[in-house]
Design an enzyme around this catalytic site. Structure first.
Site, short mmCIF file in Angstrom:
data_model
loop_
_atom_site.label_atom_id
_atom_site.label_comp_id
_atom_site.label_asym_id
_atom_site.label_seq_id
_atom_site.Cartn_x
_atom_site.Cartn_y
_atom_site.Cartn_z
N GLU A 1 12.89 -4.56 -3.35
CA GLU A 1 12.02 -4.75 -4.67
C GLU A 1 12.86 -4.44 -5.96
O GLU A 1 12.65 -5.21 -6.80
CB GLU A 1 10.97 -3.84 -4.69
CG GLU A 1 9.99 -3.80 -5.87
CD GLU A 1 8.76 -2.99 -5.78
OE1 GLU A 1 7.93 -3.20 -6.73
OE2 GLU A 1 8.79 -1.93 -4.84
N GLU B 1 10.91 9.03 -14.50
CA GLU B 1 11.14 10.23 -14.02
C GLU B 1 11.80 10.64 -12.77
O GLU B 1 12.89 11.34 -12.58
CB GLU B 1 10.04 11.29 -14.40
CG GLU B 1 9.69 11.46 -15.92
CD GLU B 1 8.87 10.32 -16.24
OE1 GLU B 1 8.70 10.25 -17.51
OE2 GLU B 1 8.56 9.17 -15.59
N GLY C 1 0.88 -1.22 -0.03
CA GLY C 1 -0.10 0.16 0.12
C GLY C 1 0.78 1.23 0.01
O GLY C 1 1.09 1.92 1.08
#
Length: 403
Positions: free
Chosen positions: A249, A384, A127
């Site tokens: 990750e 970006e 989340g």
């Protein structure tokens, strides 16, 4: 500890023996854009892996893992892919939250959550992103306050692009627990909370993607609760913990992902040779560049390159591969099959039990790759944002003006 080759032989022999009988039909199922495929069966498969000690192989032995070295973890991922084993369902818990708790959680949190992650008894989702706060996590508006009577955290807000939330029992949530004071850093006052999803005050809504499926979801918290002890790190220290999770990750866990990339590239190269597309010098050049780029991705992961650099590199590599796939296929890439007309082995699918609805067409593997990989440069931190982080933190350039 066994050698890398002994470790490789052990997982290879185990996969060969187990990917038969009741699990044989799962070969090749799942993955990005196809997470709906045989999810319950893949969950049962992963629990079978856990029973024999083949989940969380990189975790320390004291937490139920095998303490596998980086080279052994790479061997595991390679053999898993070579066996055409089904896509994993517990990646977020095993590869992201588990290492975060091992490094930053309390002993009580480790005892409560790690065994259930290792056994694939509880699935997790992440989340982080919100409308208006995707890659800029410091701008999250989800809030959590303490209940004066029970001491629970009460969570209100919305998360979006939440992968596999519709299958998860828990979500690790980045929420603001202290209002930002003037002159403080944007991420001050954020906390990292572990929130159960099966409770009043939590609503999960699927987001239908270009592929017609719905791995991603919106998650709404309206007075949802979690105990006081379910904050990882100190209250207000969530930014540091969240960055650690992003490091996992974008770091070592991408090794397994790259094995899948290699299989896609090998299959695309074989297709280009078969249909003559490889005779086009431009296509041939792009295939060679893709091969070299994949070797670079592997080197980045193995040497512990900056997570932002790793994320930037693999996402653009994979997006470019999706574009190359359509170039290799030629005009046929614009055609789709009608539902139910796909033949076995075609790579097209129509699964009436999917979380999403493929609608009036079916996609083959290359069309699905092209469509799903368009999101690679956006989710898990947009390109970006990654370039800005590299400019400021690695190159030492002046920081961008911020409000």
């Amino acid at each position: 500890m066994s050698s890398v080759e002994e470790f490789r032989a052990a997982i290879r022999d185990w996969l060969q023996a187990r990917l038969s009988g009741e699990f044989a039909a799962l070969k090749g199922l799942g993955g990005p854009g196809r997470e709906h495929e045989a999810f319950a069966e893949r969950l049962a498969w992963e629990r079978h892996m856990a029973e024999d000690g083949w989940t969380c192989v990189g975790w320390p032995e004291e937490y139920g893992g095998r303490g596998a070295s980086l080279a052994q973890q790479l061997a595991f991922h390679e053999e898993y892919a070579l066996a055409d084993a089904p896509a994993r369902v517990n990646h977020i818990g095993e590869q992201l939250l588990g290492p975060t708790l091992i490094d930053h959680g309390t002993e009580e949190q480790k005892a409560r959550f790690l065994p259930r992650i290792r056994a694939v008894e509880e699935l997790w989702c992440q989340g982080y992103s919100e409308p208006g706060a995707g890659s800029d996590l410091a701008a999250v508006r989800t809030r959590a306050v303490r209940d004066g009577d029970s001491g629970d955290w009460i969570v209100d807000g919305q998360k979006t692009w939440t992968s596999l939330a519709h299958h998860a029992q828990w979500c690790f949530v980045l929420a603001r627990t202290t209002p930002r004071a003037p002159g403080t850093r944007p991420h001050a006052g954020l906390s990292y909370l572990l929130v159960p999803l099966d409770q009043p005050g939590v609503t999960i809504r699927p987001i239908t993607q270009l592929t017609g499926t719905s791995e991603f979801n919106e998650v709404f918290f309206d007075g949802a609760r979690t105990p006081a002890g379910h904050v990882v790190g100190a209250p207000g220290d969530g930014w540091r913990v969240a960055l650690a999770t992003l490091g996992y990750e974008r770091g070592v866990s991408t090794l397994g992902q790259q094995v899948g990339f290699r299989r896609e590239l090998d299959a695309l190269t074989a297709l280009a040779r078969a249909n003559g597309a490889a005779d086009d010098p431009l296509v041939h050049d792009r295939l060679v560049r893709a091969w070299a780029g994949l070797r670079t991705l592997r080197a980045h992961a193995l040497c512990g390159a900056d997570p932002s650099l790793t994320k930037l590199a693999w996402s653009h590599w994979h997006r470019d591969l999706g574009e190359l796939a359509l170039r290799v296929r030629g005009p046929a890439a614009t055609l789709t099959a009608t539902p139910g007309s796909a033949t076995p082995g075609s790579g097209a699918y129509a699964d009436p039990g999917s979380h999403g609805d493929p609608g009036s067409y079916e996609l083959d593997d290359w069309q699905r790759l092209f469509l799903f990989s368009r999101a690679d440069t956006i989710y898990a931190g947009s390109s970006e944002i990654q370039r800005t982080l590299l400019a400021e933190r690695v190159l030492g350039l002046p920081k961008e003006p911020r409000p």
